[in-house]
Design an enzyme around this catalytic site. Structure first.
Site, mmCIF file in Angstrom:
data_model
loop_
_atom_site.group_PDB
_atom_site.id
_atom_site.type_symbol
_atom_site.label_atom_id
_atom_site.label_comp_id
_atom_site.label_asym_id
_atom_site.label_seq_id
_atom_site.Cartn_x
_atom_site.Cartn_y
_atom_site.Cartn_z
ATOM 1 N N ARG A 1 0.847 -1.197 0.000
ATOM 2 C CA ARG A 1 0.000 0.000 0.000
ATOM 3 C C ARG A 1 0.881 1.245 0.000
ATOM 4 N NH1 ARG A 1 -1.854 2.709 4.908
ATOM 5 N NH2 ARG A 1 -3.527 4.186 4.452
ATOM 6 N N ARG B 1 -8.928 18.663 9.096
ATOM 7 C CA ARG B 1 -7.855 18.744 10.098
ATOM 8 C C ARG B 1 -7.771 20.138 10.693
ATOM 9 N NH1 ARG B 1 -4.354 14.469 9.386
ATOM 10 N NH2 ARG B 1 -4.860 13.239 7.544
ATOM 11 N N LYS C 1 -13.245 3.053 0.935
ATOM 12 C CA LYS C 1 -12.936 2.951 2.361
ATOM 13 C C LYS C 1 -14.193 3.304 3.154
ATOM 14 C CE LYS C 1 -8.837 4.660 3.516
ATOM 15 N NZ LYS C 1 -7.704 5.647 3.472
ATOM 16 N N THR D 1 -6.448 -1.022 9.960
ATOM 17 C CA THR D 1 -6.174 -0.039 11.021
ATOM 18 C C THR D 1 -5.917 -0.646 12.399
ATOM 19 O OG1 THR D 1 -7.809 1.348 9.872
ATOM 20 C CG2 THR D 1 -6.754 2.283 11.799
#
Ligand code: G6P
Length: 479
Positions: A34, A75, A221, A282
């Protein structure tokens, strides 16, 4: 012990970018590399891909590459001194008018101006994957004013989620557009789309990927609460994609850790029912960033994903920046193989009582039923162009290996992600039509997979070179 069926996706990063490390990772069990486009420069990714391809071909391996787009992660901006510590009960403001490099313990900038429209008094904002929690008191034109509910250290550029989800930025950013072009240049086999809200975000990504000249399969995702709010939302996202990733970081923060495991199981099951791939990701081996051994909880987490019948388990920081990248892959491989010894991974009730849509799908299903029930079947050979026939087969629990016989290098790499599927370079056109089956079996016999007296199941179509045409299952005794 049988060959490992569950595949391993490992993220390449600074800790895994030398030829020696990449070789060790491949030998330890890496199937899919990845590239995390949230970190690193285009040139760093180019160099990693170059090394990976070179070493894979030296080792005779078909390794897939997945480019993972950053997406619209929301963010905070930066602090004057990199980090502050927030105390429970204090006031803290997120402002789109504040200097992005001059945050302090009272206020910090945000790089996403519409946060102020998306937030309402009473909302809980989770920063840094939920390590810091803020309660929204009021919102004005430029700022969200909050009270700290869970304090702690907070540093530059940490992510913001809202409990329950619903902070929505458009799914593909300018940077994602650039990274899609990079993924095409690098001939990535998969492109993973971050924070998709619905099938149309996946359609848009697929269009861009194709326009960039790439045939990569698209992975959605699953990381927004909206995506798992009900079965229709989940199914439409799965339907639009070639596979999904249970992206447990953001998803866990939005839905709450208590719901996450059940939702993981539901996503895996729904993906398989729609003949789609599924990756579980994760913090699977998080402690191995700093330790050579996994915790009992991590072992159990990986084993459970394997028992849920995920196609692949994924490593992020463990292999990208951890101290023990090779040990992490080796541990995952060992745990997967151990869990696969359990009978529930080889017996299937998949889609019993349901109808099929297509002829090739029906042949694929019939082959697996035969393979799982006829003792003596040691291997399945699927002659394929795209990998679609072995993909459908591998949705079914089985202990019988599925060999993907294909002349196309893209397909050979792609199937590195499919559970229980192993590529074999093979071009039916090189043989007389009547000899193709025997030649295919002879190859498996030569490599020691099957022996005289074993049974093999082989699928193909009337033509030897067109996708979607599989209409035949043969059961053949190895001579
Ligand atoms: C190869 C075989 C054909 C088969 C096809 C299936 O071309 O020689 O007989 O029909 O693969 O490809 P697919 O992409 O549908 O799995």
């Amino acid at each position: 012990m049988n060959k490992r069926r569950t595949k391993i996706v490992a993220t390449l990063g600074p800790a895994s970018s030398s030829p020696e490390k990449i070789e060790q990772l491949l030998l330890a069990g890496l199937d899919v590399a990845r590239l995390n486009f949230s970190h690193g420069t285009a040139d760093e990714h180019r160099e990693r891909v170059r090394m990976l391809r070179e070493i894979s071909s030296k080792l005779g391996r078909h390794t897939a590459i997945m480019g993972d787009l950053q997406g619209p992660k929301i963010r905070i901006a930066r602090f004057r001194d990199t980090q502050v510590t927030l105390e429970k009960g204090q006031a803290f403001t997120l402002s789109n008018a504040h200097d992005p490099n001059d945050g302090n313990e009272r206020i910090v900038g945000i790089d996403y101006p519409s946060l102020v429209q998306d937030c309402h008094p009473g909302d809980e904002l989770l920063l840094d994957d939920g390590r810091v929690v803020l309660l929204v008191d009021s919102v004005d034109e430029h700022a969200v004013h909050t009270t700290v509910v869970v304090g702690g250290p907070l540093s530059n550029n940490k992510g913001i989620n809202r409990r329950g989800g619903g902070i929505s930025a458009p799914s593909l950013t300018e940077k994602d557009h650039e990274d899609i072009r990079l993924a095409a240049e690098l001939e990535c086999d998969y492109v993973a789309v971050s924070f998709p809200r619905s099938g149309s975000d996946i359609d848009a990504a697929r269009k861009l990927v194709r326009a960039a000249g790439s045939e990569a399969w698209i992975i959605a995702k699953i990381e927004r609460a909206e995506a798992v709010a009900d079965d229709d939302a989940l199914d439409s996202l799965i339907q639009a994609s070639d596979g999904v990733m249970v992206a447990r970081g953001d998803l866990g923060v939005e839905v709450g850790d208590a719901r996450l495991v059940g939702i993981q199981k539901r996503i895996i099951q729904h993906a398989r029912h729609q003949n789609k791939l599924v990756i579980t990701a994760t913090q699977m081996m998080e402690s191995m960033i700093a330790s050579p051994l996994p915790t009992r909880a991590e072992v159990s987490d990986v084993a459970n994903a394997v028992l849920d019948y995920t196609d692949a388990v994924m490593l992020s920081g463990e292999t990208a920046s951890g101290r023990y990248p090779v040990e992490a892959v080796a541990a995952m491989a060992r745990i997967a193989q151990g869990a696969e010894q359990e009978h529930i991974t080889t017996l299937s009730r998949h889609r019993v009582g349901q109808t099929f849509q297509r002829c090739d799908e029906t042949i694929a299903m019939a082959s697996m039923y035969a393979a799982n029930h006829f003792r003596g079947v040691k291997a399945i050979i699927s002659l394929t162009e795209s990998g679609n026939t072995p993909l459908i087969m591998s949705r079914i629990r089985s202990g019988v290996p599925i060999y993907c016989f294909t002349p196309h290098p893209t397909t050979q790499r792609r199937v590195a992600m499919f559970r229980g599927v192993y590529p074999v370079p093979f071009d039916p056109k090189a043989y007389e039509p009547a000899d193709v089956s025997d030649e295919a079996i002879a190859l498996l016999k030569k490599s020691g997979v099957v022996h005289e007296g074993d049974w093999v199941i082989l699928t193909k179509g009337d033509s030897y070179h067109s996708t979607g045409g599989t209409n035949t299952m043969k059961i053949i005794k190895v001579e």
